[in-house]
Design an enzyme around this catalytic site. Structure first.
Site, short mmCIF file in Angstrom:
data_model
loop_
_atom_site.label_atom_id
_atom_site.label_comp_id
_atom_site.label_asym_id
_atom_site.label_seq_id
_atom_site.Cartn_x
_atom_site.Cartn_y
_atom_site.Cartn_z
N GLY A 21 27.48 34.06 43.58
CA GLY A 21 28.72 34.43 42.90
C GLY A 21 28.40 35.31 41.71
O GLY A 21 27.57 34.97 40.87
N GLY B 287 30.77 36.74 39.48
CA GLY B 287 31.84 36.88 38.50
C GLY B 287 31.27 36.62 37.11
O GLY B 287 30.05 36.65 36.91
N GLY C 73 28.65 33.72 37.01
CA GLY C 73 27.38 34.07 37.63
C GLY C 73 26.57 35.03 36.78
O GLY C 73 25.36 34.84 36.57
N ARG D 164 51.74 25.17 30.28
CA ARG D 164 52.15 25.82 31.53
C ARG D 164 52.87 24.90 32.50
O ARG D 164 53.83 25.32 33.15
CB ARG D 164 50.92 26.38 32.23
CG ARG D 164 50.40 27.57 31.50
CD ARG D 164 49.26 28.21 32.21
NE ARG D 164 48.88 29.37 31.41
CZ ARG D 164 47.77 30.06 31.55
NH1 ARG D 164 46.92 29.73 32.49
NH2 ARG D 164 47.52 31.07 30.79
C1 LIG Z 1 45.44 36.99 37.20
C2 LIG Z 1 44.56 36.06 36.42
C3 LIG Z 1 44.58 36.07 35.03
C4 LIG Z 1 43.77 35.22 34.28
N1 LIG Z 1 43.81 35.28 32.91
C5 LIG Z 1 42.97 34.48 32.19
C6 LIG Z 1 42.94 34.55 30.76
O1 LIG Z 1 43.65 35.33 30.13
N2 LIG Z 1 42.10 33.74 30.09
C7 LIG Z 1 41.28 32.86 30.72
O2 LIG Z 1 40.51 32.16 30.06
N3 LIG Z 1 41.27 32.79 32.08
C8 LIG Z 1 42.09 33.57 32.83
N4 LIG Z 1 42.08 33.49 34.20
C9 LIG Z 1 41.12 32.60 34.86
C10 LIG Z 1 39.75 33.21 34.84
O3 LIG Z 1 39.82 34.59 35.03
C11 LIG Z 1 38.86 32.64 35.94
O4 LIG Z 1 38.91 31.25 35.91
C12 LIG Z 1 37.43 33.05 35.76
O5 LIG Z 1 37.33 34.42 35.59
C13 LIG Z 1 36.59 32.59 36.92
O6 LIG Z 1 35.31 33.16 36.82
P1 LIG Z 1 34.16 32.76 37.83
O7 LIG Z 1 32.98 33.54 37.46
O8 LIG Z 1 34.05 31.28 37.87
O9 LIG Z 1 34.72 33.18 39.26
P2 LIG Z 1 35.12 34.63 39.86
O10 LIG Z 1 35.29 35.66 38.83
O11 LIG Z 1 36.22 34.34 40.79
O12 LIG Z 1 33.83 35.03 40.67
C14 LIG Z 1 33.46 34.39 41.85
C15 LIG Z 1 32.32 35.14 42.48
O13 LIG Z 1 31.84 34.43 43.60
C16 LIG Z 1 31.71 35.29 44.69
N5 LIG Z 1 31.89 34.51 45.91
C17 LIG Z 1 32.96 33.76 46.27
N6 LIG Z 1 32.76 33.24 47.50
C18 LIG Z 1 31.56 33.67 47.92
C19 LIG Z 1 30.81 33.51 49.12
N7 LIG Z 1 31.27 32.82 50.17
N8 LIG Z 1 29.60 34.10 49.21
C20 LIG Z 1 29.11 34.85 48.19
N9 LIG Z 1 29.79 35.04 47.05
C21 LIG Z 1 30.99 34.47 46.92
C22 LIG Z 1 32.76 36.35 44.46
O14 LIG Z 1 32.43 37.54 45.14
C23 LIG Z 1 32.70 36.52 42.97
O15 LIG Z 1 31.67 37.42 42.62
C24 LIG Z 1 42.91 34.33 34.96
C25 LIG Z 1 42.86 34.32 36.36
C26 LIG Z 1 43.68 35.17 37.10
C27 LIG Z 1 43.64 35.13 38.58
#
Ligand SMILES: Cc1cc2nc3c(=O)[nH]c(=O)nc-3n(C[C@H](O)[C@H](O)[C@H](O)COP(=O)(O)OP(=O)(O)OC[C@H]3O[C@@H](n4cnc5c(N)ncnc54)[C@H](O)[C@@H]3O)c2cc1C
Ligand code: SF4
Ligand code: SF4
Lengths: 540, 230
Positions: free
Chosen positions: A8, A10, A13, A266
């Site tokens: 991952g 994001g 990661g 919310r």
């Molecule tokens: C529209 C929106 C607005 C938001 N606004 C806010 C905000 O203002 N403030 C706040 O705090 N939070 C906000 N959030 C929440 C926040 O953005 C997310 O919770 C956070 O960014 C998640 O980050 P992450 O790195 O955990 O996951 P993600 O950014 O979702 O990254 C997941 C990663 O895993 C990879 N992945 C997934 N499945 C697989 C697989 N099978 N194999 C290989 N790779 C895979 C993806 O490609 C990606 O790179 C918002 C969310 C959304 C949707």
């Protein structure tokens, strides 16, 4: 051999990866998309830290607000650690070059989000997530961190519950490959995408990592808790950030009457909107009174999205909205070191995990904080202790690679095409929204769970129509669909079990919190092919 | 009902979309999910921030999620990218330009940043890496090694960051196949879905480079031996 494999790319990661690298271990980041395409790019509103740059604030207030929002389901120790580290996390991002907005005194600007007792969310216009993610990405390039793109996680490789790495589908070539590592961090994002058509989330938010942990014998928890964002555009489910209300936007019904304090948490706001809609009202967001100049400066993205997807000009018109699935509080169960329950040498962080920060309801702005602060913690922990003690595990033979290859091979060979899984996915999405949405009911949940199980058992009658090995997005979408069924089953089961209302989980027949029976985390795992569960009391 | 045409390498195929104009991405999903599972394209966020779904429509770059299709539109993959399949392209190679230009914060220095200074590169940091600008740039036709617009915009963004303690490192790395190769045609600026102006950023970078003693090599080439040796 790779010290730390991060699945991952994001925010969580990449923050982990930079930390692993900082500590001198070698790291490989693998993701199904390009890092900058991750859902983190979508975060608009901001990231919490009690800097007090705009209004007085303290770490204790941040802790109190978070605990309050969690409805007593969080781990106070984790919350304390997170809130205490928040100012450091901002400092760390500042050092990498994140272009946060500034106050007239050249401090990081902060805005009000719902449920916060102060202006606490640090922001970069309404592109906060985008700018954080891209700066992390630039930093990873700078540090020479290896990133593999378009690798889809199929399964974790395990031997006696020790995770030895993972098996991936190389989307470009169509090959199934294994990557071994001493330690693995899962950072694959959330599962609100199961509400297909009724979610702000990106198409890939199908809980892949969570499903892989279940299949590997690890545990997940609190999957019934899904946050609904009160304000998504009515026709496209595109998010209109909470900052629109934070800056003074109103919620009004068809009679243009306000019906709720817009800054309440919310879940409360989402239910109030749902009640209006159930009464035949339409609900709108009204930001006209903020004025063109302010809107274009503070929320250019929102203005753009309204024009594009809803065909309204928010400077002059009301914006039609509905609440939709937005954030998954539940996920892979981890302990205070972010180690996955039931597995060894394996960590989980970010939205895919349940570090018991958000409990029954996430506070806006706390998840960007989580991915940075705990992302760094996961990176740190994964290179501490165990990593260096673990022996080279490349020699340990397992037949999992072969099994995965055979499974994918099978999908190419057989395709009854009796059922179009895309259609089922949309159908299920609307049912998740209807039956496991803002307001829930046991009979409906039960019926829907049975229906979902029938569909799950029928998966072999679906499959892929595209038989090309290379760049097969039909295959990827099918695998995502399969994961969402597995994750969705736990979501429904845990929603059914919890006979109370708490935070984002609301049951019509049980409108109150029942601390005696349900101040618990609901833990799920698979044993002998059967889904098991246990309710674990929350300790203060 | 509307028909659109999609360039699928071997052939251009016409599809009938059974609904009125909406986003191109919706049309692509309709085809893939209802008519032909093999149609291949990339997308993710559906809201114009992940940079995944850029394609060319009638020769001009757009984000499929942010463009309303019109009758008889011809949809093609981005230019100057290796086409992997249908509309899906390899962005990996193009991302290498970010490494070449070392478009990152080289050396952090403490700085007081004012609101005005943030605004200076507010637009540039809106870049979603959709590669539209790259696909529109005529220089890549003649020089495939050209760093291209988005990486240069990103380089500019860091050189203008008050926290950057080593502007020269970036400036040094965008000399070869970089700022001086741009013809200032403005195509990139025209297609950017985020309203970024890479052409202007490149012009600004030229100014900065001059401060570090660099001169336009095109002028030197025209300079018949006068300025050579000092
Ligand atoms: C529209 C929106 C607005 C938001 N606004 C806010 C905000 O203002 N403030 C706040 O705090 N939070 C906000 N959030 C929440 C926040 O953005 C997310 O919770 C956070 O960014 C998640 O980050 P992450 O790195 O955990 O996951 P993600 O950014 O979702 O990254 C997941 C990663 O895993 C990879 N992945 C997934 N499945 C697989 C697989 N099978 N194999 C290989 N790779 C895979 C993806 O490609 C990606 O790179 C918002 C969310 C959304 C949707
Ligand atoms: S202005 Fe320069 S970078 Fe932009 S498209 Fe034209 S030649 Fe390419
Ligand atoms: S500068 Fe504009 S067109 Fe170029 S990659 Fe960035 S967002 Fe896309």
């Amino acid at each position: 051999m790779i010290d730390v494999l991060i699945i991952g790319s994001g925010g969580a990661g990449l923050a982990s990866a930079l930390t692993v690298k900082e500590r001198g271990a070698n790291v490989l980041v693998v993701g199904k998309s390009y890092p900058t395409a991750s859902q983190t790019s979508m975060a608009q509103g901001g990231m919490n830290a009690s800097l007090g740059n705009v209004t007085p604030d303290s770490i204790q207030s941040h802790i109190d607000d978070t605990i309050k929002s969690s409805h007593k389901l969080c781990n106070n120790q984790m919350v304390k650690q997170l809130c205490e580290d928040a100012p450091n996390s901002i400092k760390w991002l500042e050092k990498l070059g994140v272009p946060f907005d500034r106050t007239p005194k050249s401090k990081v600007a902060q805005r009000q989000l719902g449920g916060a007792s102060s202006k606490r969310a640090c922001y970069a216009q309404d592109y906060t997530g985008l700018k954080i993610l891209h700066t992390l990405y630039d930093s990873c390039l700078k540090e020479g961190i290896e990133m593999l793109e378009e690798y889809f996680l199929l399964n974790l490789i395990t031997e006696d519950s020790v995770v030895l790495g993972a098996i991936f589908l190389d989307i470009v070539t169509g090959e199934v490959k294994e990557i071994r590592a001493k330690n693995t961090i899962i950072a694959t994002g959330g599962y609100a995408g199961v509400y297909k058509g009724f979610t702000t989330n990106s198409e890939g938010a199908t809980g892949d990592g969570i499903a892989s942990v279940l299949r590997a014998g690890g545990s997940v928890s609190d999957m019934e808790f899904v946050q609904f964002h009160p304000t998504a555009l009515k026709s496209s489910a595109t998010l209109i950030s909470e900052s629109a209300r934070g800056e003074g936007g109103y919620l009004v019904n068809s009679k243009e009457e306000r019906f709720i304090d817009e800054l309440l948490p919310r879940d409360v706001v989402a239910r109030a909107i749902s009640a209006q809609i159930a009464n035949g009202e339409e609900v709108f967001l009204d930001i006209r009174h903020l004025g063109e100049e302010k809107l274009l400066h503070l929320m250019p993205q929102e203005v753009h999205l309204c024009r594009l997807y809803e065909n309204v000009d928010p400077i002059k018109e009301l914006i039609p909205i509905k609440p939709v699935a937005h954030y998954s509080m539940g996920g892979i169960d981890v302990n205070n070191n972010l180690e996955v329950t039931g597995l060894k040498n394996c960590y989980a962080v970010g939205e895919c995990s349940n570090a018991k920060i958000h409990g029954a309801n996430r506070l806006g702005g706390n998840s960007l904080l989580e991915i940075i602060s705990l992302g760094r913690l996961a990176g740190k922990n994964s290179v501490g202790g165990d990593c260096h003690r673990t022996k080279n595990n490349e020699q340990i033979y397992t037949n999992q690679l072969q099994e995965n290859q055979e499974y994918i091979e099978g999908l190419f060979e057989e395709y009854p095409w009796e059922r179009n899984f895309y259609e089922i996915q949309y159908e299920l999405g609307s049912k998740f929204y209807k039956y496991a949405g803002v307001v829930r009911d046991n009979t409906e949940l039960n019926n829907f769970l049975n229906e979902l199980r029938v569909i799950k058992a029928d998966i072999d009658n679906m499959g892929i129509g595209d038989k090309s090995r290379e760049n097969n997005t039909n295959l990827v979408e099918f695998l995502q669909f399969k994961n969402s069924l597995e994750v969705g089953e736990v979501l429904l089961d845990s929603a059914l079990v919890r006979d109370e209302s708490r935070g984002a989980h609301y049951k019509r027949a049980f409108p109150n919190e029942d601390d005696k029976l349900y101040r618990v985390n609901s833990l799920y795992w698979i044993e002998d092919d059967v889904l098991q569960n246990r309710l674990v009391k929350v300790v203060d | 009902m509307t028909t659109i045409k999609i360039n699928r390498q071997d052939e251009v195929i016409e599809y009938t979309i059974p609904f009125k104009s909406t986003t191109l991405l919706k049309a692509l999903f309709h085809i893939k999910q209802q008519e032909d599972n093999t149609l291949t394209f990339s997308s993710s966020c559906r809201s114009g921030v992940c940079g995944t779904c850029a394609v060319r429509v009638n020769g001009k770059e757009v984000l499929a999620c942010s463009y309303n299709f019109q009758k008889d539109d011809l949809v093609e993959p981005l230019a100057y990218h290796e086409v992997q399949r249908d509309l899906k392209v390899n962005k990996q190679k193009v991302r290498e330009t970010l490494r070449t230009s070392t478009a990152w914060l080289q050396s952090h220095q403490e700085a007081n940043i004012s609101t005005t200074q943030v605004q200076l590169t507010e637009k540039q940091t809106d870049c979603i890496l959709c590669d539209s600008c790259y696909s529109s740039c005529p220089v890549l036709e003649v020089n495939p090694s050209f760093i291209g617009p988005f990486a240069l915009t990103r380089a500019y963004r860091y050189t203008s960051d008050p926290r950057e303690g080593n502007i020269q490192a970036i400036v040094d790395n965008i000399q070869t196949n970089g700022i001086w190769d741009c013809t200032l045609c403005g195509n990139c600026t025209e297609v950017c879905p985020q309203g970024i102006d890479p052409k202007m950023d490149i012009t600004m970078l030229r100014g900065t480079a001059t401060q570090f003693g660099y001169t336009d090599p095109n002028f030197q080439a025209m300079d018949f031996g006068f300025g050579g040796g000092f």
